[in-house]
Design a protein around this motif. Structure first.
Motif, PDB file in Angstrom:
ATOM      1  N   HIS A 425      -1.051 -13.972   5.027  1.00 16.93           N
ATOM      2  CA  HIS A 425      -0.434 -13.853   4.599  1.00 16.93           C
ATOM      3  C   HIS A 425       0.674 -13.028   5.686  1.00 16.93           C
ATOM      4  CE1 HIS A 425      -0.977 -15.189   0.592  1.00 16.93           C
ATOM      5  NE2 HIS A 425      -1.889 -14.061   0.305  1.00 16.93           N
ATOM      6  N   PRO A 426       1.153 -13.504   6.664  1.00 12.19           N
ATOM      7  CA  PRO A 426       1.523 -13.102   8.756  1.00 12.19           C
ATOM      8  C   PRO A 426       3.241 -12.001   7.932  1.00 12.19           C
ATOM      9  CG  PRO A 426       1.467 -15.308   8.552  1.00 12.19           C
ATOM     10  CD  PRO A 426       1.235 -15.300   7.233  1.00 12.19           C
ATOM     11  N   ALA A 427       2.740 -10.953   8.765  1.00 15.97           N
ATOM     12  CA  ALA A 427       3.570 -10.218   8.836  1.00 15.97           C
ATOM     13  C   ALA A 427       5.346 -10.468   9.097  1.00 15.97           C
ATOM     14  CB  ALA A 427       3.829  -8.721   9.205  1.00 15.97           C
ATOM     15  N   ALA A 428       4.618 -11.299  10.142  1.00 20.95           N
ATOM     16  CA  ALA A 428       5.557 -12.083  10.762  1.00 20.95           C
ATOM     17  C   ALA A 428       6.924 -12.552   9.915  1.00 20.95           C
ATOM     18  CB  ALA A 428       5.950 -12.889  11.431  1.00 20.95           C
ATOM     19  N   GLY A 429       7.836 -12.311   9.700  1.00 24.83           N
ATOM     20  CA  GLY A 429       9.730 -13.215   9.557  1.00 24.83           C
ATOM     21  C   GLY A 429      10.507 -12.157   8.246  1.00 24.83           C
ATOM     22  N   HIS A 430       9.081 -10.818   7.779  1.00 24.91           N
ATOM     23  CA  HIS A 430       9.904  -9.885   7.188  1.00 24.91           C
ATOM     24  C   HIS A 430      10.236  -8.309   7.996  1.00 24.91           C
ATOM     25  CE1 HIS A 430       6.079 -12.145   5.131  1.00 24.91           C
ATOM     26  NE2 HIS A 430       6.734 -11.861   3.423  1.00 24.91           N
ATOM     27  N   ASP A 431      10.579  -7.842   7.254  1.00 23.69           N
ATOM     28  CA  ASP A 431      12.021  -6.860   7.438  1.00 23.69           C
ATOM     29  C   ASP A 431      10.151  -5.817   7.209  1.00 23.69           C
ATOM     30  OD1 ASP A 431      14.138  -8.217   8.238  1.00 23.69           O
ATOM     31  OD2 ASP A 431      14.091  -8.270   6.057  1.00 23.69           O
ATOM     32  N   TRP A 432      10.196  -5.429   5.747  1.00 18.58           N
ATOM     33  CA  TRP A 432       9.292  -4.434   5.784  1.00 18.58           C
ATOM     34  C   TRP A 432       7.200  -5.096   5.317  1.00 18.58           C
ATOM     35  CZ3 TRP A 432      10.715   0.167   7.286  1.00 18.58           C
ATOM     36  CH2 TRP A 432      11.964   0.244   7.258  1.00 18.58           C
ATOM     37  N   LEU A 433       6.809  -3.848   6.463  1.00 19.00           N
ATOM     38  CA  LEU A 433       5.552  -4.230   5.623  1.00 19.00           C
ATOM     39  C   LEU A 433       5.096  -2.882   4.611  1.00 19.00           C
ATOM     40  CD1 LEU A 433       2.730  -5.585   5.248  1.00 19.00           C
ATOM     41  CD2 LEU A 433       2.089  -4.144   7.412  1.00 19.00           C
ATOM     42  N   LEU A 434       4.282  -3.475   3.305  1.00 18.33           N
ATOM     43  CA  LEU A 434       4.365  -1.887   2.587  1.00 18.33           C
ATOM     44  C   LEU A 434       2.813  -1.837   2.386  1.00 18.33           C
ATOM     45  CD1 LEU A 434       5.201   0.363   0.622  1.00 18.33           C
ATOM     46  CD2 LEU A 434       4.547  -1.379  -0.869  1.00 18.33           C
ATOM     47  N   LEU A 435       2.023  -0.922   2.429  1.00 17.75           N
ATOM     48  CA  LEU A 435       0.712  -0.964   1.763  1.00 17.75           C
ATOM     49  C   LEU A 435       1.208  -0.512   0.455  1.00 17.75           C
ATOM     50  CD1 LEU A 435      -0.451  -0.487   5.738  1.00 17.75           C
ATOM     51  CD2 LEU A 435      -0.209  -2.301   4.780  1.00 17.75           C
ATOM     52  N   VAL A 436       0.170  -0.508  -0.382  1.00 17.74           N
ATOM     53  CA  VAL A 436       0.113   0.689  -1.629  1.00 17.74           C
ATOM     54  C   VAL A 436      -1.424   0.554  -2.126  1.00 17.74           C
ATOM     55  CG1 VAL A 436       0.756  -1.709  -2.876  1.00 17.74           C
ATOM     56  CG2 VAL A 436       1.117   0.635  -4.015  1.00 17.74           C
ATOM     57  N   ASP A 437      -1.787   1.437  -2.366  1.00 19.22           N
ATOM     58  CA  ASP A 437      -3.354   1.304  -3.006  1.00 19.22           C
ATOM     59  C   ASP A 437      -3.340   1.109  -4.460  1.00 19.22           C
ATOM     60  OD1 ASP A 437      -4.413   2.676  -0.869  1.00 19.22           O
ATOM     61  OD2 ASP A 437      -4.183   4.739  -1.261  1.00 19.22           O
ATOM     62  N   ASP A 438      -4.768   1.109  -5.239  1.00 21.17           N
ATOM     63  CA  ASP A 438      -3.833   0.407  -6.396  1.00 21.17           C
ATOM     64  C   ASP A 438      -4.634   1.664  -7.737  1.00 21.17           C
ATOM     65  OD1 ASP A 438      -6.685   1.770  -5.815  1.00 21.17           O
ATOM     66  OD2 ASP A 438      -8.091  -0.820  -6.570  1.00 21.17           O
ATOM     67  N   ASP A 439      -4.693   3.229  -6.766  1.00 25.87           N
ATOM     68  CA  ASP A 439      -4.320   3.958  -8.102  1.00 25.87           C
ATOM     69  C   ASP A 439      -3.652   4.911  -7.983  1.00 25.87           C
ATOM     70  OD1 ASP A 439      -5.225   5.099  -5.892  1.00 25.87           O
ATOM     71  OD2 ASP A 439      -7.207   6.103  -6.291  1.00 25.87           O
ATOM     72  N   VAL A 491       3.077   9.951   9.275  1.00 27.19           N
ATOM     73  CA  VAL A 491       2.759   9.824   7.564  1.00 27.19           C
ATOM     74  C   VAL A 491       1.229   8.939   7.390  1.00 27.19           C
ATOM     75  CG1 VAL A 491       3.311   7.322   7.254  1.00 27.19           C
ATOM     76  CG2 VAL A 491       5.630   8.701   8.017  1.00 27.19           C
ATOM     77  N   GLU A 492       0.639   9.433   6.280  1.00 28.82           N
ATOM     78  CA  GLU A 492      -0.614   9.001   5.559  1.00 28.82           C
ATOM     79  C   GLU A 492      -0.721   7.536   6.052  1.00 28.82           C
ATOM     80  OE1 GLU A 492      -2.175  11.811   2.994  1.00 28.82           O
ATOM     81  OE2 GLU A 492      -0.211  10.990   1.991  1.00 28.82           O
ATOM     82  N   ILE A 493      -1.803   7.194   5.560  1.00 31.26           N
ATOM     83  CA  ILE A 493      -2.487   6.035   5.219  1.00 31.26           C
ATOM     84  C   ILE A 493      -2.754   4.990   3.996  1.00 31.26           C
ATOM     85  CG2 ILE A 493      -4.377   5.144   7.544  1.00 31.26           C
ATOM     86  CD1 ILE A 493      -6.524   6.208   5.792  1.00 31.26           C
ATOM     87  N   GLY A 494      -2.069   6.222   3.579  1.00 39.08           N
ATOM     88  CA  GLY A 494      -2.250   6.092   1.550  1.00 39.08           C
ATOM     89  C   GLY A 494      -2.080   7.123   1.141  1.00 39.08           C
ATOM     90  N   PRO A 495      -1.215   7.005  -0.010  1.00 36.61           N
ATOM     91  CA  PRO A 495      -1.427   5.831  -1.040  1.00 36.61           C
ATOM     92  C   PRO A 495      -0.372   4.064  -1.159  1.00 36.61           C
ATOM     93  CG  PRO A 495      -0.344   7.301  -2.109  1.00 36.61           C
ATOM     94  CD  PRO A 495      -0.693   8.765  -0.825  1.00 36.61           C
ATOM     95  N   VAL A 496       0.269   4.899  -0.360  1.00 36.65           N
ATOM     96  CA  VAL A 496       1.698   4.057  -0.210  1.00 36.65           C
ATOM     97  C   VAL A 496       2.635   4.228   1.259  1.00 36.65           C
ATOM     98  CG1 VAL A 496       3.898   3.803  -0.764  1.00 36.65           C
ATOM     99  CG2 VAL A 496       2.457   4.489  -2.200  1.00 36.65           C
ATOM    100  N   THR A 497       2.538   3.452   1.987  1.00 31.46           N
ATOM    101  CA  THR A 497       2.548   3.329   3.420  1.00 31.46           C
ATOM    102  C   THR A 497       4.051   2.263   3.201  1.00 31.46           C
ATOM    103  OG1 THR A 497       1.013   4.322   4.423  1.00 31.46           O
ATOM    104  CG2 THR A 497       2.499   3.849   5.727  1.00 31.46           C
ATOM    105  N   LEU A 498       4.972   1.688   4.511  1.00 33.60           N
ATOM    106  CA  LEU A 498       5.877   1.240   4.882  1.00 33.60           C
ATOM    107  C   LEU A 498       6.468   1.371   5.747  1.00 33.60           C
ATOM    108  CD1 LEU A 498       8.303  -1.129   3.649  1.00 33.60           C
ATOM    109  CD2 LEU A 498       9.752   1.153   3.966  1.00 33.60           C
ATOM    110  N   ILE A 499       6.363  -0.007   6.455  1.00 30.21           N
ATOM    111  CA  ILE A 499       6.089  -0.271   8.390  1.00 30.21           C
ATOM    112  C   ILE A 499       7.056  -1.031   8.468  1.00 30.21           C
ATOM    113  CG2 ILE A 499       4.854  -1.057   9.907  1.00 30.21           C
ATOM    114  CD1 ILE A 499       2.584  -0.043   8.430  1.00 30.21           C
ATOM    115  N   ALA A 500       8.043  -0.928   9.217  1.00 30.17           N
ATOM    116  CA  ALA A 500       9.230  -1.586   9.773  1.00 30.17           C
ATOM    117  C   ALA A 500       8.494  -2.265  10.674  1.00 30.17           C
ATOM    118  CB  ALA A 500       9.927  -0.365  10.512  1.00 30.17           C
TER     119      ALA A 500
END
Length: 585
Positions: A425-439, A491-500
């Motif tokens: 699922h390439p990030a190219a073409g998206h405006d934001w990448l969201l990393l989210v932990d499961d807990d 900014v932390e690597i988790g539990p939720v991180t938003l990258i432009a």
């Protein structure tokens, strides 16, 4: 604006120069050689004054320097760092040009705005609380013509305490910035921002001011880069003198102590940044000497220096980990539970009420934010599938176009799994990448508000704040009362991180790490290099309460992985990372 942390000890070759309430003192520099001859054309000059909420100081500064500017054909620019009608009015009344920041961005940001907003070959930066002396601007121009190989110039800074008595014993320097290297021009070790002139060409060669730096070390960090370049000299121009003032209530002992305490905290953090911070025992010894100095010498510098020392000790104690803790870790577990956890839950409910106005403003901004394409990635363990279902529902309720990809951990680590997801699922073409932990528990309309805040404040990396009763090792990530968001150094690597999207090329794919410790402090260093703004959004706090960090893997292995990863990479040490640069309310 931009007060230099007070220099409270006399350095070799730096004679104390302090005057009180007598504005008729002679102009220093009778031994200056600036009238001798010029070896290159006299450069044009612009004068830049950053300011914020100090209109009366600004009035005095402009009244003293505008006649000299007209005589020298120099432009004068006032940069107002945030809405401030009084300062705008003063500048307009006296005929100076004004640029106003929409929101406070800091002293170095104002200086960078002045670089963009002026045209002179030289930019003479002064603070808003100075009174320049006759011949100041002419002396700087002549020195720059005489020394074409020098890019930075300064001159005498004479401290003045007006309106109130300030008895001193003479053993220590003034409680505000001063500089006196004598009556003859000479090379200087530094140029304090109250009186600092720089060739425009130097910024193309050395870079601009670091907007991530707080007040202490703001210009010093830039000068460190200058001294490491092929044109390292700083020139002291004895005829380019000015007075550095404290007047009215600012000149009271209590106000001077309060300012010194704040500078002390910042100075300790800058020492940590440079790797020169003394031990806590050494700081305590200095405090003891300062406390004794006042009554023994009948000197007001005693309590002011003591306040400065208290600030340094506060910064040293703010997050004091075990001595063996590496400086790339928070140094605390951040685990919350028991009676302490119950009290924090009550406090969270109170803060939820206080945050309602900020949430309402953010909800309005979210509705006005254009629809974005968001790629959300998660690694989901079997025991958290039910919780993750709630996370998925919250993300799919967003008005943005969300592509959600998840995978089971298998025998790979977190960032190895995230890279596998990115391959499909390439990030190219998206405006934001969201990393989210499961807990993690997300609040209502979480993603819309997070993106709105990130775009409103131009954040390249962002995270939601932790609730007070959330497990969170880094204190900077815990929510602040009534804050909408904060600019942070980390900014932390988790539990939720938003990258432009503008950071994708630098950060993706992720290093093949299993636990990922150390990656966030490396990101912080990369952000400083790239000029990215990082932030924590307090108005959408999340709860990470299922398990504390390292509950599912070995802390020792995670630390070892981080140590190996950072061995040849830049990173932001703990005391630099664990601080807030600005708060938006």
């Amino acid at each position: 604006m931009g007060e230099r942390p007070c220099q409270l000890s006399v350095h070799p070759g730096n004679r104390t120069s302090v005057r009180f309430s007598d504005h008729r003192s002679r102009t220093p520099g009778t031994g200056s050689d600036y009238r001798r001859f010029a070896v290159s054309p006299t450069p044009s000059v612009s004068v830049a004054i950053p300011t914020r909420h100090r209109a009366e100081y600004l009035r005095v500064a402009l009244a003293s320097l505008l006649p000299q500017a007209r005589e020298q054909g120099a432009e004068v620019l006032v940069v107002v760092d945030g809405p401030d009608a009084d300062s705008e009015l003063v500048a307009a009344q006296l005929g100076a040009r004004v640029i106003v920041h929409d929101e406070p961005r800091g002293l170095n940001a104002a200086r960078n705005t002045a670089i963009d907003g002026t045209t002179g070959d030289l930019i003479a930066f002064v603070d808003d609380d100075v009174r320049v002396r006759p011949g100041w601007l002419a002396a700087l121009r002549a020195a720059a013509a005489r020394h074409p190989d020098v890019d930075c110039f300064t001159g005498p800074i004479v401290a003045r305490i007006e309106d109130h008595r300030y008895p001193m014993c003479g053993r220590e320097g003034a409680p505000v910035t001063f500089l006196d290297l004598g009556d003859a021009d000479a090379d200087a070790p530094h140029a304090w921002g109250a009186n600092m002139t720089i060739r425009r060409s130097a910024f193309a060669r050395v870079g601009r001011f670091d907007e991530g730096r707080e007040l202490y070390g703001d210009e010093q960090e830039w000068q460190d880069r200058l001294r490491a370049s092929d044109r390292p000299r700083i020139r002291y121009v004895a005829a380019a003198g000015l007075d550095h003032r404290r007047a009215g209530d600012d000149a009271r002992l209590r106000s001077l102590m309060r300012a010194a305490r704040a500078r002390g905290r910042a100075s300790r953090r800058f020492d940590v940044h440079k790797g020169t911070a003394p031990s806590l025992a050494a700081e305590l010894r200095v405090l003891a000497g300062c406390v004794w100095h006042g009554p023994r010498r009948r000197c007001f510098n005693g309590p002011v220096m003591a306040a400065h020392s208290v600030g340094r000790i506060e910064a040293a104690l703010a997050s004091r980990p075990a001595p063996s803790t590496p400086d790339f870790l928070a140094g605390t577990s951040g685990t919350v539970g028991g009676r302490r956890g119950a009290l924090r839950r009550v406090a969270d409910r109170l803060l939820d009420v206080l945050a309602l106005p900020a949430r309402a403003r953010l909800a309005l901004a979210a509705r006005r934010t254009p629809r974005r394409r968001v790629l959300a990635l998660a690694v989901v363990r079997d025991e958290h599938r039910e919780r993750f279902a709630r996370i998925e529902a919250a993300l799919r309720a967003s008005r943005h176009d969300v592509e959600l990809a998840a995978t089971a951990p298998g025998d790979r680590g977190k960032f190895e799994n995230l890279n596998a997801l990115l391959a499909d699922h390439p990030a190219a073409g998206h405006d934001w990448l969201l990393l989210v932990d499961d807990d993690v528990d997300l609040p209502r309309r979480f993603l819309d508000a997070l993106i709105a805040a990130a775009e409103r404040h131009d954040l390249t990396l962002a995270q939601p704040a932790h609730r007070l009763h959330s497990h969170a090792a880094w204190s900077v990530t815990r929510r602040r009362p009534a804050a909408l968001a904060r600019q942070t150094a980390f900014v932390e690597i988790g539990p939720v991180t938003l990258i432009a999207a503008r950071a994708f090329a630098d950060l993706l794919p992720f290093p093949p790490l299993r636990m990922g410790w150390g990656l966030d402090v490396h990101w912080s260093a990369r952000a400083r290099e790239q000029g990215w703004r990082l932030g924590v959004v307090d108005a959408v706090p999340v709860l990470h309460a299922a398990a504390p960090a390292a509950a599912a893997y070995s802390r020792e292995q995670a630390t070892a992985e981080a140590r190996a990863f950072l061995s040849d990479r830049a990173y932001l040490p703990r005391d630099e990372a664990n601080r807030t640069l600005r708060t938006w309310r």
